[in-house]
Design a protein around this motif. Structure first.
Motif, PDB file in Angstrom:
ATOM      1  N   LYS A  29       6.274  41.063  18.205  1.00  0.00           N
ATOM      2  CA  LYS A  29       5.293  41.062  17.296  1.00  0.00           C
ATOM      3  C   LYS A  29       5.778  42.448  16.037  1.00  0.00           C
ATOM      4  CE  LYS A  29       1.032  39.717  19.557  1.00  0.00           C
ATOM      5  NZ  LYS A  29       0.222  40.347  20.286  1.00  0.00           N
ATOM      6  N   LYS A  30       6.369  43.386  16.720  1.00  0.00           N
ATOM      7  CA  LYS A  30       6.995  44.326  15.856  1.00  0.00           C
ATOM      8  C   LYS A  30       8.397  43.892  15.197  1.00  0.00           C
ATOM      9  CE  LYS A  30       5.381  48.429  18.149  1.00  0.00           C
ATOM     10  NZ  LYS A  30       5.349  49.542  19.362  1.00  0.00           N
ATOM     11  N   ASN A  79       9.069  40.713  14.233  1.00  0.00           N
ATOM     12  CA  ASN A  79       8.461  39.765  13.218  1.00  0.00           C
ATOM     13  C   ASN A  79       8.219  40.789  11.986  1.00  0.00           C
ATOM     14  OD1 ASN A  79       8.653  37.233  14.194  1.00  0.00           O
ATOM     15  ND2 ASN A  79       7.094  37.333  15.403  1.00  0.00           N
ATOM     16  N   LEU A  80       7.668  41.900  12.123  1.00  0.00           N
ATOM     17  CA  LEU A  80       7.281  42.726  10.752  1.00  0.00           C
ATOM     18  C   LEU A  80       8.571  43.667  10.390  1.00  0.00           C
ATOM     19  CD1 LEU A  80       3.672  43.684  12.217  1.00  0.00           C
ATOM     20  CD2 LEU A  80       4.301  41.765  10.445  1.00  0.00           C
ATOM     21  N   SER A  81       9.650  43.620  11.045  1.00  0.00           N
ATOM     22  CA  SER A  81      10.727  44.564  10.599  1.00  0.00           C
ATOM     23  C   SER A  81      11.555  43.856   9.629  1.00  0.00           C
ATOM     24  CB  SER A  81      11.565  44.661  11.877  1.00  0.00           C
ATOM     25  OG  SER A  81      12.307  43.443  12.244  1.00  0.00           O
ATOM     26  N   LYS A  88      16.668  38.994  11.745  1.00  0.00           N
ATOM     27  CA  LYS A  88      15.682  39.326  12.796  1.00  0.00           C
ATOM     28  C   LYS A  88      15.566  37.874  13.541  1.00  0.00           C
ATOM     29  CE  LYS A  88      11.783  39.027   9.852  1.00  0.00           C
ATOM     30  NZ  LYS A  88      10.401  39.502   9.373  1.00  0.00           N
TER      31      LYS A  88
END
Length: 121
Positions: free
Chosen positions: A33-34, A36-38, A43
């Motif tokens: 989840k992290k 995906n937001l990085s 990624k």
């Protein structure tokens, strides 16, 4: 229920895998989840690695659950006081509580995560 006096090494290993593998899955899910937001440039590579690793862990956890059913083992998570987490092992009509130091749970989870991330490479 009485207190367990003798448990096979295999059953103890099954119980411990049934503790650690769900923790590994939770770490992978949180990290995915992290990721995906990085702002990673590429990624998707990291996300694919985590997803592939998650599948390997899920497969092993299913095997552990099947073994627990065959061996008539049951695990229940007890209290977590911030330092220790208690788990209750039920085996052949016996109950045995175990307390795991949270730092030990974290360190062992890290080792298992490293194993799964580097397996088959």
């Amino acid at each position: 229920m009485g207190t367990m006096t003798k448990m096979s090494r295999e059953d103890r290993c099954i119980f411990e895998q049934s503790i650690y593998l769900p923790i590994v899955l939770a770490v992978l899910d949180n990290d995915r989840k992290k990721a995906n937001l990085s702002p990673f440039k590429i990624k998707q590579v990291y996300i694919n690695l985590m997803e592939h690793t998650t599948q390997k862990v899920q497969k092993d956890l299913k095997t552990i659950h099947d073994k627990m059913h065959i061996h008539k083992l049951k695990l229940e998570k007890g209290e977590n006081d911030g330092i220790y987490t208690e788990y209750h092992f039920f085996h052949k009509g016996y109950h045995e509580p175990h307390r795991y130091l949270n730092a030990h749970l974290r360190n062992t989870t890290e080792k298992m995560l490293m194993y799964y991330l580097t397996r088959n490479f």
